[in-house]
Structures are given as C-alpha cells and as structure tokens.
Design a protein around this motif. Structure first.
Motif, mmCIF file in Angstrom:
data_model
loop_
_atom_site.group_PDB
_atom_site.id
_atom_site.type_symbol
_atom_site.label_atom_id
_atom_site.label_comp_id
_atom_site.label_asym_id
_atom_site.label_seq_id
_atom_site.Cartn_x
_atom_site.Cartn_y
_atom_site.Cartn_z
ATOM 1 N N ASN A 9 0.815 -1.211 0.000
ATOM 2 C CA ASN A 9 0.000 0.000 0.000
ATOM 3 C C ASN A 9 0.847 1.259 0.000
ATOM 4 N N GLU A 10 2.151 1.131 0.262
ATOM 5 C CA GLU A 10 3.035 2.289 0.238
ATOM 6 C C GLU A 10 3.603 2.530 -1.157
ATOM 7 N N ALA A 11 3.297 1.656 -2.104
ATOM 8 C CA ALA A 11 3.907 1.731 -3.427
ATOM 9 C C ALA A 11 3.314 2.865 -4.251
ATOM 10 N N VAL A 12 4.036 3.165 -5.331
ATOM 11 C CA VAL A 12 3.563 4.127 -6.335
ATOM 12 C C VAL A 12 3.472 3.378 -7.661
ATOM 13 N N LEU A 13 2.325 3.467 -8.323
ATOM 14 C CA LEU A 13 2.126 2.833 -9.621
ATOM 15 C C LEU A 13 2.155 3.935 -10.679
ATOM 16 N N ALA A 19 1.243 9.260 -11.702
ATOM 17 C CA ALA A 19 1.781 8.477 -10.594
ATOM 18 C C ALA A 19 0.658 8.299 -9.574
ATOM 19 N N PHE A 20 0.309 7.038 -9.281
ATOM 20 C CA PHE A 20 -0.774 6.706 -8.361
ATOM 21 C C PHE A 20 -0.142 6.314 -7.021
ATOM 22 N N HIS A 21 -0.218 7.209 -6.044
ATOM 23 C CA HIS A 21 0.304 6.957 -4.702
ATOM 24 C C HIS A 21 -0.786 6.221 -3.909
ATOM 25 N N LEU A 22 -0.618 4.923 -3.715
ATOM 26 C CA LEU A 22 -1.674 4.114 -3.119
ATOM 27 C C LEU A 22 -1.973 4.534 -1.693
ATOM 28 N N SER A 23 -0.940 4.730 -0.871
ATOM 29 C CA SER A 23 -1.181 5.057 0.535
ATOM 30 C C SER A 23 -1.862 6.412 0.683
ATOM 31 N N GLN A 24 -1.581 7.334 -0.222
ATOM 32 C CA GLN A 24 -2.176 8.656 -0.149
ATOM 33 C C GLN A 24 -3.500 8.753 -0.916
ATOM 34 N N ARG A 25 -3.822 7.682 -1.653
ATOM 35 C CA ARG A 25 -5.013 7.697 -2.522
ATOM 36 C C ARG A 25 -5.012 8.982 -3.352
ATOM 37 N N LEU A 26 -3.884 9.175 -4.042
ATOM 38 C CA LEU A 26 -3.653 10.408 -4.778
ATOM 39 C C LEU A 26 -3.047 10.071 -6.128
ATOM 40 N N VAL A 27 -3.616 10.623 -7.216
ATOM 41 C CA VAL A 27 -3.055 10.461 -8.548
ATOM 42 C C VAL A 27 -2.524 11.822 -8.991
ATOM 43 N N LEU A 28 -1.243 11.842 -9.339
ATOM 44 C CA LEU A 28 -0.605 13.082 -9.757
ATOM 45 C C LEU A 28 -0.241 13.020 -11.235
ATOM 46 N N GLY A 30 2.400 14.892 -13.110
ATOM 47 C CA GLY A 30 3.490 15.775 -12.711
ATOM 48 C C GLY A 30 3.320 16.090 -11.239
ATOM 49 N N ASP A 31 3.122 17.378 -10.912
ATOM 50 C CA ASP A 31 2.845 17.742 -9.519
ATOM 51 C C ASP A 31 1.400 18.231 -9.354
ATOM 52 N N ARG A 32 0.563 17.955 -10.340
ATOM 53 C CA ARG A 32 -0.839 18.384 -10.277
ATOM 54 C C ARG A 32 -1.744 17.215 -9.881
ATOM 55 N N PRO A 33 -2.459 17.309 -8.745
ATOM 56 C CA PRO A 33 -3.361 16.226 -8.343
ATOM 57 C C PRO A 33 -4.583 16.165 -9.259
ATOM 58 N N LEU A 34 -4.983 14.959 -9.640
ATOM 59 C CA LEU A 34 -6.224 14.780 -10.384
ATOM 60 C C LEU A 34 -7.395 14.784 -9.417
ATOM 61 N N ARG A 35 -8.484 15.406 -9.812
ATOM 62 C CA ARG A 35 -9.673 15.448 -8.950
ATOM 63 C C ARG A 35 -10.549 14.242 -9.274
ATOM 64 N N LEU A 36 -10.380 13.201 -8.474
ATOM 65 C CA LEU A 36 -11.135 11.963 -8.660
ATOM 66 C C LEU A 36 -11.880 11.637 -7.374
ATOM 67 N N GLY A 37 -13.101 11.141 -7.520
ATOM 68 C CA GLY A 37 -13.866 10.718 -6.364
ATOM 69 C C GLY A 37 -13.321 9.425 -5.774
ATOM 70 N N ARG A 150 -6.797 14.545 -1.688
ATOM 71 C CA ARG A 150 -6.958 14.904 -3.096
ATOM 72 C C ARG A 150 -7.348 16.368 -3.288
ATOM 73 N N GLN A 151 -8.182 16.888 -2.399
ATOM 74 C CA GLN A 151 -8.719 18.235 -2.593
ATOM 75 C C GLN A 151 -7.797 19.345 -2.107
ATOM 76 N N LEU A 152 -7.082 19.108 -1.001
ATOM 77 C CA LEU A 152 -6.343 20.195 -0.361
ATOM 78 C C LEU A 152 -5.314 20.860 -1.277
ATOM 79 N N PRO A 153 -4.496 20.111 -2.025
ATOM 80 C CA PRO A 153 -3.532 20.791 -2.907
ATOM 81 C C PRO A 153 -4.196 21.659 -3.976
ATOM 82 N N VAL A 154 -5.451 21.341 -4.306
ATOM 83 C CA VAL A 154 -6.168 22.098 -5.334
ATOM 84 C C VAL A 154 -6.908 23.286 -4.727
ATOM 85 N N ARG A 155 -7.623 23.039 -3.637
ATOM 86 C CA ARG A 155 -8.438 24.102 -3.020
ATOM 87 C C ARG A 155 -7.613 25.062 -2.168
#
Length: 494
Positions: A9-13, A19-28, A30-37, A150-155
């Motif tokens: 769960n700590e891996a990045v795919l 880049a899908f950071h599994l532990s963070q449930r975050l898809v980037l 580059g350095d821009r987070p995707l807004r996914l539910g 997911r939201q904080l880096p955007v909002r």
C-alpha cells in the motif's frame, strides 16, 4: 509483465505521465493532483493492479462496493469519469478498454515504484515537518482522509469543523502525514490551543516555522508548504486575517485548519466531520456485520489494546452498540470508554452510561489537557461562550429530543432572556458545534449530542434552575397540540 496484485500500500504505480500513490489515494500528473472521487479511485486501483488482465464487471463491483447492491450503471459512470480525467483516447493514448461480454482491462504499461517518486525540481530528501508520531490506528476515516488529500492541494484552504471529541485533529494530522512527500518545503503543525492572546499568533507561527528574525512574507513567496492550524475556534478573527494574508502572499501555500466553527475567511472550504458510524439494531445479526461499522471498529481496537484477548461475541453486540450510540459515535468518548474495559467489563460500561462523565473521567495522560477527558474537552468549549450563551445552553438541556426555535422560546425565554436574542444565540451554538441542525418537512430543528446534553444538564442543576425549567418544559410539551401522544410520552421520559 510482473503481477501488481500484491503490491504494498506504500507503493507508487506509474503509467504514462501519472503516478498513483496508493497510501495517499492520490493520482498526480506531474505535480498536479487529479480530482477523482473515492469510488473512481477504487475502480482505478483494481484495474491498475490487474493491468493487462480483464476484470469482469461483477468482480469490479464486488471489490469496490463490497457491502452494497449497486447497478452496472454506477460502474459505467465511474469508468467514464476515469477516462475523462486521464485523457483516455486523446493523442492516441489508451488506458481503459471495454472488453465486450467480459469486463474492463487497463492496457497501458504500469511501472511499480516501491519508493515515492520525486516531484519536478525536487530531490529525494527526508520530508520536513514537526508532526507528532502517531501511536494508534485511525478507524472509519479512510474515505474522508482520501478526499482531503486529493482536494487540499487544489483548493488550498480547507477547515475541518465539528464538536469536541469528533477527531478533527486526528484527521488533520493523518492528512498531513500522507501529504509529506507532496509539499517540498514541509508540513507544519501550528497548535493554537495554548494561546489566548491573538497578538501572539504571528510570533507562534514564526517560531513553529523556525523563521529567522526579520524574515518577511515576500521572502517566503515560493515556499511550497502545508500549514495545519489546529484549534482556531477561540482566535477566529485573528486566524481569519492571518489565513487571508498568507494565501494572498504565498501562492504555493496550502492551509488545513481545525475549529469548532468556520473561520469565514475568503476561499474557505468547510468540511463538517460526521460521527463514526453506529450500527442500527437491524445489524445485530452477526459479529461480522456489526464490525463493518466504524464506531464498533474503534471500540474493539481500543478494548483489545487495553485487555489482551478481548473478542467481540454475539452476546456482546447489543451492549457494544448501545455504548457507541449513547456516546454519539464520538471517537474521543469511545476511546475513553474502551480504556476502562478491564475494570468494568461491557456490562459495567453499559450500566455507567447514564453518568457518562464519571465513566469518561479517566483521561489519557499522554494527551493535551483538553483531550484527556471528555469533560475537559467540553469545558474548553463552554468556557469560551459568553454568559448569555452559557445560560441558553444550560436551559436547553431540558429538551430530551430535537426541538424547534418556537419550542425553545416557549420553554426558556423570559425577562433575563428576550425572545429577540434567543434566535441569534441558537444559531451561534449550532455554529460552534454545541448543537446540531436537522431539517425536515421545511422545519429546522436543533438537537444535542447525548454527551453535550449531559454536560449542560449538570451545569443547569448547579445553577439551581433545573426544577423550574423542567416544570416549564413539561407544561409546554403537554399543551402543544401538534405533538402526538407517543411524542409527548417520549419527550417526558428519558
């Protein structure tokens, strides 16, 4: 290609520019987070972990909605959202394909990176932060935490709001942990609980950030950092001004605040924390079903930590549900109750519920004073009310169920409490998370948490007004024609 089904769960795919950071449930990207539910992320994780294989629609639904019955249309909606977010089909790039009569397949090459990838212009280094080490697991907040990550880096500015003991600080710190690798210049906790003078806020922030004397905001303009402003409720005006100044001056700064009421600052996104989920009586058929509810998960986890070998049995389900229900699903209250399992056992805990402050008076020595006991947490809120708000909160404790503004006026108003002021005070108490709002049939009702009502009732008794208010309350209820006989009976009994 190697199987990705058992990745940590700590891996990045990594696939394409993502880049899908599994532990963070975050898809980037580059350095821009995707807004996914949250559900779309669940679908994506299953597909990516089975990249190159076909996953049937039934299997996807079973993994993403394990406890729900959903239609295939739900799955198609989230697949479509994923394709849009990933730009699937643009510039000849394809990620998710539909295999007729079989299911879906993730067809892009996926690379498994065991360590978090570095963001552009960022060398891999130890994250900068002052976050405390977390000593226990967190129950029932995964979806909420994932949404915030997911939201904080955007909002950029979000405030967690809720009553004492709901777990605002716990959630904020977990979000901060998961975003450590995202913020190049660090994640910093600024605890405002120990400060009563608004004039000290800026100095406290400067010390926390370890800034040198003479450092100005302009010199920090390019800092990519996250501030966690914890316990803002008693310094609202100063925090509001500070946040607005920081966000305007530091375009790469994000702020996550916790407060018992919103800051009402420009650009603020308010998220009210719900209590943990308590199972309904219909769920008491099996241990497995009851353990699907977060309040029970937390209780059992803390009970096991206290009493080696603690096991939830079928004969315990009713008692555990009642404990969690009477404690309003509040994480702090449930933790403090579970800590006494070795001394009182379940039967003893349940018997003490009518005197919940005695039950919850055994504190956590490692916690800050306001979180050591439930009473201390409520004292923190009560002492920051003005005298009129304190008086109204006490008097309202005679209501055993939800009540309207008209009912409050009919029972507690008088010479010392003009009707004109009561409406504003009710709204203020709800804003400060000491009352909750319910709306149905076009009518707004106010309701106490059981724990808050017990606290306020104790204050009312000490004031000497309890008997008078109980008589006025009984008279109002018995003379209100809109209440059915059953409602009257419920209102007049505990």
């Amino acid at each position: 290609m190697n199987s990705l089904r058992d990745v940590s769960n700590e891996a990045v795919l990594q696939f394409g520019p993502y880049a899908f950071h599994l532990s963070q449930r975050l898809v980037l990207e580059g350095d821009r987070p995707l807004r996914l539910g949250g559900r779309a992320l669940d679908v994506l994780q299953v597909l990516v972990e089975h990249a190159g294989s076909v996953v049937s629609k039934d299997e996807l639904i079973a993994q993403v909605w394990p406890r729900s019955v959903v239609e295939e249309i739900n799955l198609r909606v989230h697949i479509a959202a994923l394709r849009r977010a990933l730009g699937d089909g643009q510039n000849g790039q394809c990620y998710i394909v539909n295999i007729p009569q079989r299911g879906y397949s993730f067809v892009a090459p996926v690379q498994h990176l065991p360590e978090p990838v570095a963001f552009p212009s960022q060398t891999v280094q130890k994250p900068l932060h002052n976050l405390p080490a977390r000593l226990t697991s967190i129950s029932g907040r995964d979806a909420l935490v994932g949404s915030l990550v997911r939201q904080l880096p955007v909002r950029r500015f979000m405030t967690l709001v809720g009553p004492c003991g709901i777990g605002k600080t716990t959630v904020a710190l977990r979000v901060a942990e998961l975003l450590l690798q995202h913020y190049r210049h660090g994640v910093w906790l600024v605890d405002l609980a120990a400060i009563d003078d608004p004039a000290q806020v800026t100095d406290h922030l400067t010390r926390t950030l370890q800034l040198k004397d003479g450092t100005t905001l302009e010199t920090l303009a390019q800092r990519h950092a996250l501030l966690v402003l914890d316990n803002c409720e008693h310094l609202l005006e100063r925090c509001r001004t500070l946040v607005e100044t920081l966000l305007q001056s530091l375009p790469r700064l994000s702020i996550l605040a916790t407060s018992r009421e919103p800051l009402k600052a420009a650009g603020e996104t308010v998220l009210r924390l719900p209590p943990l989920a308590v199972p309904p009586t219909s769920a008491l058929r099996s241990v497995a079903e009851v353990m699907g509810y977060s309040a029970v998960q937390l209780f059992v986890s803390r009970a096991r930590a206290r009493q080696q070998g603690f096991t939830l049995r079928e004969q315990d389900l009713k008692a555990v549900r009642e404990i969690c229900r009477r404690l309003d699903g509040l994480p702090l209250a449930i933790e403090l109750a579970a800590a006494q399992i070795d001394a009182l056992a379940l039967v003893g805990l349940q018997a003490q519920l009518d005197n919940c402050f005695q039950l919850l008076s055994q504190g956590r020595r490692t916690a800050v004073p306001r979180h050591q006991t439930l009473k201390a947490a409520l004292d923190w809120s009560y002492e920051r009310l003005n005298p009129l708000e304190q008086s109204v909160l006490q008097r309202l404790a005679v209501f055993k169920m939800a009540f309207t503004q008209d009912a409050a006026i009919g029972v507690i108003s008088g010479d010392a409490l003009p009707v004109a002021e009561l409406a504003d005070v009710l709204d203020n108490l709800a804003l400060k998370s000491l009352l909750s709002l319910e709306q149905g049939g076009g009518v707004i009702r106010y309701r106490f948490l059981n724990t808050t009502r017990t606290y306020a009732l104790e204050k009312l008794e000490l004031s000497g007004e309890l008997r008078t208010l109980e008589m006025r309350y009984a008279g109002y209820v018995s003379q209100t024609p809109r209440l059915s006989d059953r409602q009257v009976a419920m209102q007049l009994t505990e």
